[in-house]
Design an enzyme around this catalytic site. Structure first.
Site, mmCIF file in Angstrom:
data_model
loop_
_atom_site.group_PDB
_atom_site.id
_atom_site.type_symbol
_atom_site.label_atom_id
_atom_site.label_comp_id
_atom_site.label_asym_id
_atom_site.label_seq_id
_atom_site.Cartn_x
_atom_site.Cartn_y
_atom_site.Cartn_z
ATOM 1 N N ALA A 26 -21.808 5.067 43.092
ATOM 2 C CA ALA A 26 -21.439 6.211 42.238
ATOM 3 C C ALA A 26 -22.033 5.962 40.850
ATOM 4 O O ALA A 26 -21.344 5.995 39.832
ATOM 5 C CB ALA A 26 -19.928 6.411 42.181
ATOM 6 N N SER A 62 -17.909 6.033 33.458
ATOM 7 C CA SER A 62 -17.223 5.332 34.541
ATOM 8 C C SER A 62 -17.288 6.191 35.791
ATOM 9 O O SER A 62 -17.195 7.426 35.704
ATOM 10 C CB SER A 62 -15.753 5.100 34.153
ATOM 11 O OG SER A 62 -14.988 4.801 35.312
ATOM 12 N N SER A 63 -17.439 5.553 36.938
ATOM 13 C CA SER A 63 -17.459 6.314 38.197
ATOM 14 C C SER A 63 -16.152 7.081 38.353
ATOM 15 O O SER A 63 -16.111 8.136 38.974
ATOM 16 C CB SER A 63 -17.650 5.370 39.376
ATOM 17 O OG SER A 63 -18.783 4.557 39.152
ATOM 18 N N HIS A 116 -24.693 2.000 34.635
ATOM 19 C CA HIS A 116 -25.354 1.131 35.623
ATOM 20 C C HIS A 116 -26.867 1.086 35.366
ATOM 21 O O HIS A 116 -27.489 0.028 35.470
ATOM 22 C CB HIS A 116 -25.111 1.659 37.038
ATOM 23 C CG HIS A 116 -23.665 1.730 37.447
ATOM 24 N ND1 HIS A 116 -22.970 2.907 37.521
ATOM 25 C CD2 HIS A 116 -22.795 0.755 37.812
ATOM 26 C CE1 HIS A 116 -21.728 2.664 37.925
ATOM 27 N NE2 HIS A 116 -21.591 1.375 38.103
ATOM 28 N N LYS A 134 -18.197 -2.913 29.272
ATOM 29 C CA LYS A 134 -17.173 -1.905 29.563
ATOM 30 C C LYS A 134 -15.957 -2.561 30.227
ATOM 31 O O LYS A 134 -14.818 -2.278 29.908
ATOM 32 C CB LYS A 134 -17.787 -0.833 30.471
ATOM 33 C CG LYS A 134 -16.860 -0.086 31.374
ATOM 34 C CD LYS A 134 -16.196 1.045 30.643
ATOM 35 C CE LYS A 134 -15.353 1.962 31.496
ATOM 36 N NZ LYS A 134 -14.850 1.489 32.744
ATOM 37 N N GLY A 161 -21.441 -5.342 32.642
ATOM 38 C CA GLY A 161 -21.172 -4.482 31.503
ATOM 39 C C GLY A 161 -19.987 -4.938 30.667
ATOM 40 O O GLY A 161 -18.979 -5.408 31.190
#
Ligand code: AMP
Length: 261
Positions: A32, A185-186, A37, A149, A147
């Site tokens: 996803a 974010s996915s 990414h 994140k 990441g």
């Protein structure tokens, strides 16, 4: 870009690279894919001769009742994004390549996993370490990109590599945000239009708090601001590793973010 759908196919390709002395860069993901990414793949490409990205939704890091079954999956779009970002190989293993005897969390996360995410997802980092350890053994990368994140995850992986003396260099990659600062974010795909508006306040509130002269004191007023902005729950809002880290929930969707203090 090549696609390897088994451990054997993967080692057939990476074995040839190793023989030629090429440096392998690696980006593990659950698919996803989005701009976050893509940025990791570009960093890997810049650090290595050949770049592998894996797509594997790891059952070991989901607890019963979490979103393993509904986690977004879109292999075609993922492969196109990886190819555009410069990846040489997508590794899309089957469960039996990763967990021949079924999913297990046999690699324990270390001290960095204490608190924060673990208070709400106690199974999570052992699951992450178990899959990343296996992927490192199979891909045998020289460098791997993670990441910022998922900042606690980055710290947990660095610790695993250090403590187990794994021959891979870990590179941290900055958080990629949308035009309103929302960390990509996915799971953002789960948000309704109304929830998306609320989600976009998270980064703004975090950046506001760290602008204050003394952000290291507890954050009751920060929690209040997040709840007033429409979040249903603030799971944590804590300084650690020179960052302010937060996890919040809107409806059924859990979001995490962090900013430098
Ligand atoms: P995931 O597919 O969610 O497991 O994420 C795979 C990798 O992408 C992890 O290292 C994440 O930290 C990283 N990542 C996810 N979202 C972002 C983002 N918005 N910015 C930078 N890296 C990210």
């Amino acid at each position: 870009m090549k696609i390897a759908r088994s451990k054997a196919e993967l080692s057939g390709i990476t074995g040839g690279w190793k023989e030629r002395g090429l440096r392998i860069g690696f980006v593990p993901s659950m698919g996803a894919l989005h701009g976050g990414h893509v940025s990791l793949v570009k960093i890997a490409v810049a650090h290595a001769d050949m770049t592998v990205a894996s797509i594997y939704v790891n059952p070991a890091q989901f607890a019963p009742g979490e979103d393993f079954a509904s986690y977004p999956r879109d292999e075609k779009s993922d492969c196109a994004m990886l190819e555009n970002a410069g990846a040489n190989l997508a590794y899309i293993p089957s469960e039996k390549d990763i967990y021949p005897d079924g999913p297990v969390s046999d690699i324990r996360a270390g001290a960095a996993a204490k608190g924060l995410e673990s208070d709400f997802r106690p199974h999570f980092f052992d699951g992450v370490c178990s899959v990343v350890f296996r992927l490192f053994q199979q891909v045998r990368p020289d460098i791997a990109v993670f990441g910022e994140k998922d900042y606690q995850q980055l710290c947990v992986i660095r610790e695993m590599v250090r403590e187990r003396d794994l021959p891979v260099e870990i590179v941290g990659a900055p958080v990629i945000r949308d035009e309103e600062g929302l960390a990509l974010s996915s799971r953002n795909a789960y948000l309704s239009a109304k929830e998306l508006k609320i989600a976009r306040r998270l980064n703004k509130i975090l950046f506001d708090i760290v602008k204050k002269p003394s952000p290291l004191i507890p954050f009751p007023e920060g929690r209040g601001k997040l709840l007033a902005a429409g979040f249903d729950e603030v799971q944590y809002l804590e300084p650690r590793w020179g960052r302010l880290l937060a996890a919040v929930r809107i409806g059924k969707t859990r979001l995490i973010d962090n900013v430098e203090i």
